[in-house]
Scaffold this motif. Structure first.
Motif, PDB file in Angstrom:
ATOM      1  N   LEU A  65       0.830  -1.204   0.000  1.00 50.67           N
ATOM      2  CA  LEU A  65       0.000   0.000   0.000  1.00 50.67           C
ATOM      3  C   LEU A  65       0.864   1.254   0.000  1.00 50.67           C
ATOM      4  O   LEU A  65       1.874   1.315   0.704  1.00 50.67           O
ATOM      5  N   PRO A  66       0.497   2.274  -0.757  1.00 45.59           N
ATOM      6  CA  PRO A  66       1.180   3.567  -0.628  1.00 45.59           C
ATOM      7  C   PRO A  66       1.043   4.074   0.800  1.00 45.59           C
ATOM      8  O   PRO A  66       0.033   3.834   1.465  1.00 45.59           O
ATOM      9  N   ARG A  67       2.039   4.803   1.276  1.00 46.70           N
ATOM     10  CA  ARG A  67       2.026   5.241   2.669  1.00 46.70           C
ATOM     11  C   ARG A  67       0.858   6.180   2.969  1.00 46.70           C
ATOM     12  O   ARG A  67       0.392   6.254   4.108  1.00 46.70           O
ATOM     13  N   ASP A  68       0.396   6.925   1.950  1.00 47.00           N
ATOM     14  CA  ASP A  68      -0.709   7.858   2.181  1.00 47.00           C
ATOM     15  C   ASP A  68      -2.081   7.225   1.923  1.00 47.00           C
ATOM     16  O   ASP A  68      -3.076   7.931   1.753  1.00 47.00           O
ATOM     17  N   THR A  69      -2.140   5.896   1.895  1.00 43.66           N
ATOM     18  CA  THR A  69      -3.426   5.211   1.695  1.00 43.66           C
ATOM     19  C   THR A  69      -4.398   5.579   2.809  1.00 43.66           C
ATOM     20  O   THR A  69      -4.066   5.432   3.987  1.00 43.66           O
ATOM     21  N   PRO A  70      -5.594   6.049   2.482  1.00 42.94           N
ATOM     22  CA  PRO A  70      -6.578   6.337   3.533  1.00 42.94           C
ATOM     23  C   PRO A  70      -6.894   5.074   4.315  1.00 42.94           C
ATOM     24  O   PRO A  70      -6.906   3.966   3.760  1.00 42.94           O
ATOM     25  N   PRO A  71      -7.145   5.211   5.610  1.00 42.65           N
ATOM     26  CA  PRO A  71      -7.383   4.007   6.430  1.00 42.65           C
ATOM     27  C   PRO A  71      -8.538   3.156   5.938  1.00 42.65           C
ATOM     28  O   PRO A  71      -8.483   1.931   6.008  1.00 42.65           O
ATOM     29  N   LEU A  72      -9.598   3.789   5.421  1.00 40.20           N
ATOM     30  CA  LEU A  72     -10.734   3.005   4.946  1.00 40.20           C
ATOM     31  C   LEU A  72     -10.336   2.158   3.740  1.00 40.20           C
ATOM     32  O   LEU A  72     -10.780   1.013   3.591  1.00 40.20           O
ATOM     33  N   SER A  73      -9.479   2.685   2.885  1.00 41.99           N
ATOM     34  CA  SER A  73      -9.010   1.919   1.724  1.00 41.99           C
ATOM     35  C   SER A  73      -8.143   0.744   2.167  1.00 41.99           C
ATOM     36  O   SER A  73      -8.192  -0.344   1.577  1.00 41.99           O
ATOM     37  N   ALA A  74      -7.344   0.950   3.213  1.00 41.38           N
ATOM     38  CA  ALA A  74      -6.521  -0.145   3.729  1.00 41.38           C
ATOM     39  C   ALA A  74      -7.390  -1.266   4.283  1.00 41.38           C
ATOM     40  O   ALA A  74      -7.115  -2.453   4.061  1.00 41.38           O
ATOM     41  N   LEU A  75      -8.467  -0.906   4.978  1.00 41.39           N
ATOM     42  CA  LEU A  75      -9.365  -1.931   5.515  1.00 41.39           C
ATOM     43  C   LEU A  75     -10.094  -2.659   4.389  1.00 41.39           C
ATOM     44  O   LEU A  75     -10.328  -3.870   4.481  1.00 41.39           O
ATOM     45  N   ALA A  76     -10.451  -1.927   3.343  1.00 41.18           N
ATOM     46  CA  ALA A  76     -11.109  -2.561   2.200  1.00 41.18           C
ATOM     47  C   ALA A  76     -10.183  -3.571   1.532  1.00 41.18           C
ATOM     48  O   ALA A  76     -10.638  -4.585   0.987  1.00 41.18           O
ATOM     49  N   ALA A  77      -8.874  -3.302   1.567  1.00 43.11           N
ATOM     50  CA  ALA A  77      -7.911  -4.253   1.001  1.00 43.11           C
ATOM     51  C   ALA A  77      -7.720  -5.465   1.904  1.00 43.11           C
ATOM     52  O   ALA A  77      -7.428  -6.574   1.431  1.00 43.11           O
ATOM     53  N   LEU A  78      -7.893  -5.265   3.205  1.00 48.21           N
ATOM     54  CA  LEU A  78      -7.676  -6.347   4.166  1.00 48.21           C
ATOM     55  C   LEU A  78      -8.764  -7.409   4.113  1.00 48.21           C
ATOM     56  O   LEU A  78      -8.475  -8.612   4.212  1.00 48.21           O
ATOM     57  N   VAL A  79     -10.012  -7.002   3.945  1.00 45.60           N
ATOM     58  CA  VAL A  79     -11.129  -7.947   4.071  1.00 45.60           C
ATOM     59  C   VAL A  79     -11.025  -9.131   3.108  1.00 45.60           C
ATOM     60  O   VAL A  79     -11.184 -10.290   3.529  1.00 45.60           O
ATOM     61  N   PRO A  80     -10.751  -8.930   1.809  1.00 44.64           N
ATOM     62  CA  PRO A  80     -10.633 -10.097   0.923  1.00 44.64           C
ATOM     63  C   PRO A  80      -9.477 -11.022   1.305  1.00 44.64           C
ATOM     64  O   PRO A  80      -9.556 -12.239   1.088  1.00 44.64           O
ATOM     65  N   LEU A  81      -8.395 -10.467   1.871  1.00 46.65           N
ATOM     66  CA  LEU A  81      -7.286 -11.306   2.298  1.00 46.65           C
ATOM     67  C   LEU A  81      -7.691 -12.185   3.479  1.00 46.65           C
ATOM     68  O   LEU A  81      -7.318 -13.361   3.549  1.00 46.65           O
ATOM     69  N   LEU A  82      -8.454 -11.619   4.393  1.00 42.49           N
ATOM     70  CA  LEU A  82      -8.973 -12.432   5.496  1.00 42.49           C
ATOM     71  C   LEU A  82      -9.919 -13.508   4.972  1.00 42.49           C
ATOM     72  O   LEU A  82      -9.911 -14.647   5.458  1.00 42.49           O
ATOM     73  N   ALA A  83     -10.722 -13.153   3.983  1.00 43.22           N
ATOM     74  CA  ALA A  83     -11.650 -14.131   3.405  1.00 43.22           C
ATOM     75  C   ALA A  83     -10.907 -15.295   2.771  1.00 43.22           C
ATOM     76  O   ALA A  83     -11.299 -16.464   2.918  1.00 43.22           O
ATOM     77  N   ALA A  84      -9.817 -14.996   2.075  1.00 37.30           N
ATOM     78  CA  ALA A  84      -9.072 -16.050   1.377  1.00 37.30           C
ATOM     79  C   ALA A  84      -8.502 -17.078   2.335  1.00 37.30           C
ATOM     80  O   ALA A  84      -8.196 -18.213   1.928  1.00 37.30           O
ATOM     81  N   ASN A  85      -8.343 -16.705   3.604  1.00 37.15           N
ATOM     82  CA  ASN A  85      -7.783 -17.617   4.592  1.00 37.15           C
ATOM     83  C   ASN A  85      -8.849 -18.267   5.471  1.00 37.15           C
ATOM     84  O   ASN A  85      -8.539 -18.801   6.528  1.00 37.15           O
ATOM     85  N   ASP A  86     -10.101 -18.187   5.024  1.00 41.42           N
ATOM     86  CA  ASP A  86     -11.210 -18.753   5.799  1.00 41.42           C
ATOM     87  C   ASP A  86     -12.031 -19.661   4.882  1.00 41.42           C
ATOM     88  O   ASP A  86     -13.029 -19.253   4.297  1.00 41.42           O
ATOM     89  N   ALA A  87     -11.596 -20.915   4.787  1.00 40.03           N
ATOM     90  CA  ALA A  87     -12.240 -21.843   3.858  1.00 40.03           C
ATOM     91  C   ALA A  87     -13.660 -22.199   4.263  1.00 40.03           C
ATOM     92  O   ALA A  87     -14.465 -22.642   3.442  1.00 40.03           O
ATOM     93  N   GLY A  88     -14.014 -21.991   5.530  1.00 39.85           N
ATOM     94  CA  GLY A  88     -15.354 -22.373   5.991  1.00 39.85           C
ATOM     95  C   GLY A  88     -16.365 -21.255   5.922  1.00 39.85           C
ATOM     96  O   GLY A  88     -17.426 -21.336   6.545  1.00 39.85           O
ATOM     97  N   ARG A  89     -16.079 -20.212   5.155  1.00 39.20           N
ATOM     98  CA  ARG A  89     -16.942 -19.026   5.153  1.00 39.20           C
ATOM     99  C   ARG A  89     -18.228 -19.194   4.359  1.00 39.20           C
ATOM    100  O   ARG A  89     -19.144 -18.390   4.485  1.00 39.20           O
ATOM    101  N   PHE A  90     -18.330 -20.238   3.541  1.00 37.62           N
ATOM    102  CA  PHE A  90     -19.483 -20.376   2.650  1.00 37.62           C
ATOM    103  C   PHE A  90     -20.656 -21.057   3.349  1.00 37.62           C
ATOM    104  O   PHE A  90     -20.474 -22.054   4.059  1.00 37.62           O
ATOM    105  N   SER A  91     -21.875 -20.528   3.118  1.00 39.61           N
ATOM    106  CA  SER A  91     -23.110 -21.131   3.649  1.00 39.61           C
ATOM    107  C   SER A  91     -22.997 -21.454   5.130  1.00 39.61           C
ATOM    108  O   SER A  91     -23.439 -22.515   5.585  1.00 39.61           O
ATOM    109  N   ALA A  92     -22.405 -20.545   5.875  1.00 39.88           N
ATOM    110  CA  ALA A  92     -22.176 -20.788   7.297  1.00 39.88           C
ATOM    111  C   ALA A  92     -23.447 -20.550   8.103  1.00 39.88           C
ATOM    112  O   ALA A  92     -24.231 -19.652   7.790  1.00 39.88           O
ATOM    113  N   PRO A  93     -23.682 -21.330   9.166  1.00 41.78           N
ATOM    114  CA  PRO A  93     -24.815 -21.072  10.062  1.00 41.78           C
ATOM    115  C   PRO A  93     -24.655 -19.712  10.731  1.00 41.78           C
ATOM    116  O   PRO A  93     -23.545 -19.175  10.834  1.00 41.78           O
ATOM    117  N   ALA A  94     -25.754 -19.156  11.228  1.00 42.93           N
ATOM    118  CA  ALA A  94     -25.736 -17.818  11.819  1.00 42.93           C
ATOM    119  C   ALA A  94     -24.757 -17.724  12.986  1.00 42.93           C
ATOM    120  O   ALA A  94     -24.031 -16.727  13.115  1.00 42.93           O
TER     121      ALA A  94
END
Length: 457
Positions: free
Chosen positions: A186-215
């Protein structure tokens, strides 16, 4: 509502530049009524207007006029109602998460301002939104795993050390999304909201059980995801703080540590802001989350969709415009000059009035009071007060939530963009609640388009 010298009550507001305004005769023609009836609609708050500089005339907001016409056209069928519902019109989705009324904002029947004032943790309010029950004791969410060193780099196991399967899994996850690794992308001046938006898909990629999960599993997932977001907000500028922030007991404390905030009450007041932002019915980002959830997408995808929507300048970007206005004013004594100059040129003064709160947004005063209790002498706080006083003296509506968040962030010495993060991270609680509710309802959100013949060429 304010009353002009002529005695007629009218609805005054801060209209964005892109909003189209109509003359009285144009508005009356669209509605098919006389001008006297139009003035009645204005006095009742159904149509808002702004004074035309240099004249005694007013201009009327086309969106309000068209929405009112849609309501009148309801007798002719459902198409007009459905069309208008997508533009601040009639309710289109059943929801028990939150309610906006003349009495204010309520989360599952609990007054939102009271929940914040009584010091309920953000985590408790999130559980209320997700389950309908407010915990009797303060809720603690587990801290996310942090297998990183002080610099945010992954710490490999020592030679000869036995590593369990769960530890190997955590290590692989850290290698993919360690703070230092993400910061390097990330560029150093990346707004914090943009950094969080980049983080979420990376967390998803490491969670194989995320599909059709119970509540229940998705509630566990949501707690972990929100804890990550609170700690990683500084990743672009200070990845070394992520590990320390992750170890804090609450989301608010994680944010205070991530931002390296100094005032003693920082975590307490950040918590106040998060609670006040936790949900707001069917706003744009929440609708995006619900539409995505209705398709069967996983929780991370729903949060990513909401983050994308809230990044728009007509939604979460309002805080950035308030920050820019405060910077433009610069000194309290310049507030009247800048504000009156904008109004004279027909430009918007961002963040005053709210379509759903004709008497003022009830979430704003607690935030401003909190800011004044911490550092009323701050230059930015004094500038903000001068702007708000100038707008009040000119007869405009009270400041919106955006002003409260920006003033609080300035009083706490938080970095630029922090107000938008408070707004967005607080709203994650509501997004998750609406995702869970949409899944329970079980239908696909798929509105129809009304085909309109293109004009002849």
């Amino acid at each position: 509502m304010v009353r002009r010298a002529g005695g007629r009550s009218q609805s005054r507001f801060d209209h964005p530049v892109e909003e189209e305004l109509l003359r009285a005769e144009e508005a009356a023609a669209i509605l098919g009524v006389k001008r006297a009836t139009l003035y009645t609609y204005v006095s009742r708050g159904l149509v808002r207007c702004v004074p035309e500089k240099g004249t005694k005339e007013n201009r009327y907001l086309r969106a309000d006029v068209e929405r009112l016409k849609t309501r009148h056209d309801a007798r002719a069928g459902h198409a007009a109602v459905a069309s208008g519902a997508l533009r601040w019109g009639e309710p289109v989705i059943d929801s028990s998460v939150s309610r906006i009324s003349e009495e204010g904002l309520a989360y599952r029947g609990h007054d939102a301002v009271e929940l914040a004032a009584r010091g309920h943790r953000f985590e408790d309010v999130a559980e209320l939104l997700w389950t309908g029950h407010l915990p009797g004791e303060s809720t603690s969410w587990p801290a996310p795993e942090t297998p990183w060193d002080a610099g945010g780099h992954t710490e490999p196991p020592g030679r000869g050390t036995r590593v369990s399967g769960s530890e190997r899994k955590a290590s692989r996850s850290a290698l993919l999304i360690s703070p230092a690794a993400l910061s390097a992308m990330l560029p150093r001046d990346t707004p914090p909201l943009s950094a969080l938006a980049a983080l979420v898909p990376l967390l998803a990629a490491n969670d194989a059980g995320r599909f059709s999960a119970p509540a229940e599993q998705d509630r566990v997932r949501a707690r972990r995801l929100i804890r990550h977001l609170g700690a990683w907000v500084c990743v672009a500028q200070a990845p070394g703080r992520v590990s320390r922030a992750s170890k804090e007991a609450t989301v608010a404390a994680s944010l205070a540590t991530a931002w390296d905030a100094k005032p003693k009450r920082t975590a307490e007041l950040i918590n106040l802001a998060l609670v006040l932002c936790a949900d707001h019915e069917l706003n744009t980002s929440t609708f995006a989350a619900r539409v995505t959830a209705s398709s069967g997408a996983d929780l991370y995808a729903c949060i990513s969709a909401a983050l994308a929507a809230i990044s728009g300048h007509r939604h979460g970007g309002a805080c950035d415009r308030v920050e820019a206005l405060i910077a433009e004013v610069g000194r309290p004594e310049r507030a009247a000059q800048v504000v009156h100059g904008r109004l004279r040129r027909g430009e918007a003064v961002t963040g005053f009035g709210h379509r759903l709160y004709l008497k003022g947004d009830p979430r704003t005063p607690p935030l401003i009071d909190a800011a004044l209790s911490v550092k009323p002498e701050s230059l930015k706080v004094r500038v903000a007060r001068a702007v708000m006083d100038t707008m009040r003296d000119a007869g405009h509506p009270p400041p919106s939530l955006d002003w409260g968040l920006v003033v609080l962030a300035d009083a706490l010495g938080l970095p630029s963009g922090a107000a938008t993060v408070l707004f967005s991270l607080g709203r994650t609680a509501g997004w998750v609640a609406h995702v869970l509710e949409q899944r329970e309802q079980g239908h696909l959100l798929r509105p129809r388009a009304r085909y309109v013949e293109p004009p002849p060429r």
